[in-house]
Design an enzyme around this catalytic site. Structure first.
Site, PDB file in Angstrom:
ATOM      1  N   ASP A   1      27.062 -17.857  30.599  1.00 52.25           N
ATOM      2  CA  ASP A   1      27.828 -18.900  31.261  1.00 52.25           C
ATOM      3  C   ASP A   1      28.179 -20.005  30.269  1.00 52.25           C
ATOM      4  OD1 ASP A   1      27.510 -17.509  33.624  1.00 52.25           O
ATOM      5  OD2 ASP A   1      25.752 -18.666  34.245  1.00 52.25           O
ATOM      6  N   LYS A   2      29.222 -20.747  30.570  1.00 51.00           N
ATOM      7  CA  LYS A   2      29.701 -21.811  29.680  1.00 51.00           C
ATOM      8  C   LYS A   2      28.574 -22.716  29.203  1.00 51.00           C
ATOM      9  CE  LYS A   2      32.492 -26.036  29.777  1.00 51.00           C
ATOM     10  NZ  LYS A   2      33.302 -26.936  30.622  1.00 51.00           N
TER      11      LYS A   2
END
Length: 321
Positions: free
Chosen positions: A138-139
């Site tokens: 995830d970011k």
């Protein structure tokens, strides 16, 4: 940008009776089924010099010849984005991803992604689907990722993910105090109402997360996790599902009250921690080139170390009080 592909192989007897497309998938596993289908339909893949349909069956013993242009899979621009490279050779690249770096371009993130950085660092990645990215973080999750530099390496790494022979271990800080470790084995799917979220759902895909306690604090726990499966947001969803959401998780964390009596320093640190406290700490895989079992481990990022220091200081304050 393209690369010329020239292949020639004889169909083994044990593939007699197979459809052409099925046999090609077995003979050329390094290429996707959609790419093979395209070659067959364009006449770039010939059987004894003739163009056949994907569904036509083979007898065995035929000569397969491929003459095709391997076109660039993605139309994204290379960007000079600094990468923290942990390891690199001709087959793979292992990076330590920082928080805030999006892995793949999508709506709202058309540039400035890991994929753009890979195209700049390794121009040959343009010939590999998704620039060699085989799994994602995830970011705002930090830590280790492996990237394939060739189609053959990508095929092998994807196979390891599917067979669950690639080991991935994470560290996280969660709300509330755990009594001990355990396993969450709950299927996951898109949230029925909030499509940007995932959720535990009885008709979803199998998902299993193992966790163990590293350190307990007054109102939080530092844990180590190991994935069997790799569903989107898996750790975040599973920990939230058992009521131990990750510190800083804006999507799955809910509203947690801070423990009473904690130090002002810890209060400020918790309020300022705006990402999920999750780090991909260890990666283990079978090297696609050498066949050897290899592994890497990286330390926690500064913000998680600072969070743990604040939790430890609060625990000492409580003991002295």
């Amino acid at each position: 940008m393209s690369e010329e592909i020239n292949l020639s192989v004889e169909v083994p007897a044990d593939l007699g009776g197979y459809r052409l497309d099925q046999a090609m998938a077995k003979l050329f596993p390094e290429y996707s089924r959609s790419r093979l289908q395209s070659w067959i339909k364009k006449g770039e893949l010939l059987v004894d010099g003739k163009q056949l349909r994907p569904r036509d069956k083979l007898l065995g013993g035929e000569t397969i010849e491929v003459g095709a242009q391997l076109e660039v899979e993605e139309r994204w621009e290379p960007e000079a984005i600094e990468l923290d490279i942990v390891y690199e050779d001709n087959d793979i690249l292992v990076i330590n991803k920082p928080a805030g770096l999006v892995v793949h371009p999508a709506a709202g993130h058309q540039s400035g992604t890991l994929l753009n950085a890979l195209l700049h660092h390794c121009p040959g990645a343009a010939m590999v689907p998704r620039a060699g990215i085989v799994h994602r973080l995830d970011k705002d999750t930090t830590g280790l990722m492996v990237v394939a530099k060739t189609i053959e390496a990508q095929t092998e790494l994807v196979s390891q993910l599917q067979e669950r022979s690639m080991g991935r271990e994470y560290e996280a800080v969660v709300h509330r105090v755990m009594t001990g470790g355990g396993t969450v084995s709950e299927p996951m799917d898109r949230h029925p109402k909030h499509r940007q979220k995932m959720s535990v759902h009885p008709t979803g895909k199998e998902a299993t997360t193992h966790y163990r306690v590293l350190k307990k604090f007054r109102g939080h726990t530092h844990i180590r996790l190991k994935l069997e499966t790799g569903r989107t947001h898996q750790i975040r969803v599973h920990m939230s599902h058992i009521n131990y959401p990750l510190v800083g998780d804006q999507l799955y964390g809910g509203r947690f009250r801070q423990p009473k009596g904690i130090t002002p320093e810890l209060q400020e640190t918790l309020r300022g921690f705006k990402r999920q406290a999750l780090h991909a700490k260890k990666l283990e895989l079978w090297h696609p080139g050498t066949g050897e079992l290899v592994s890497w481990e990286v330390p926690l990022p500064d913000d998680m170390e600072f969070l743990l220091d604040a939790l430890k200081e609060d625990a000492r304050f409580l003991e002295e009080d």
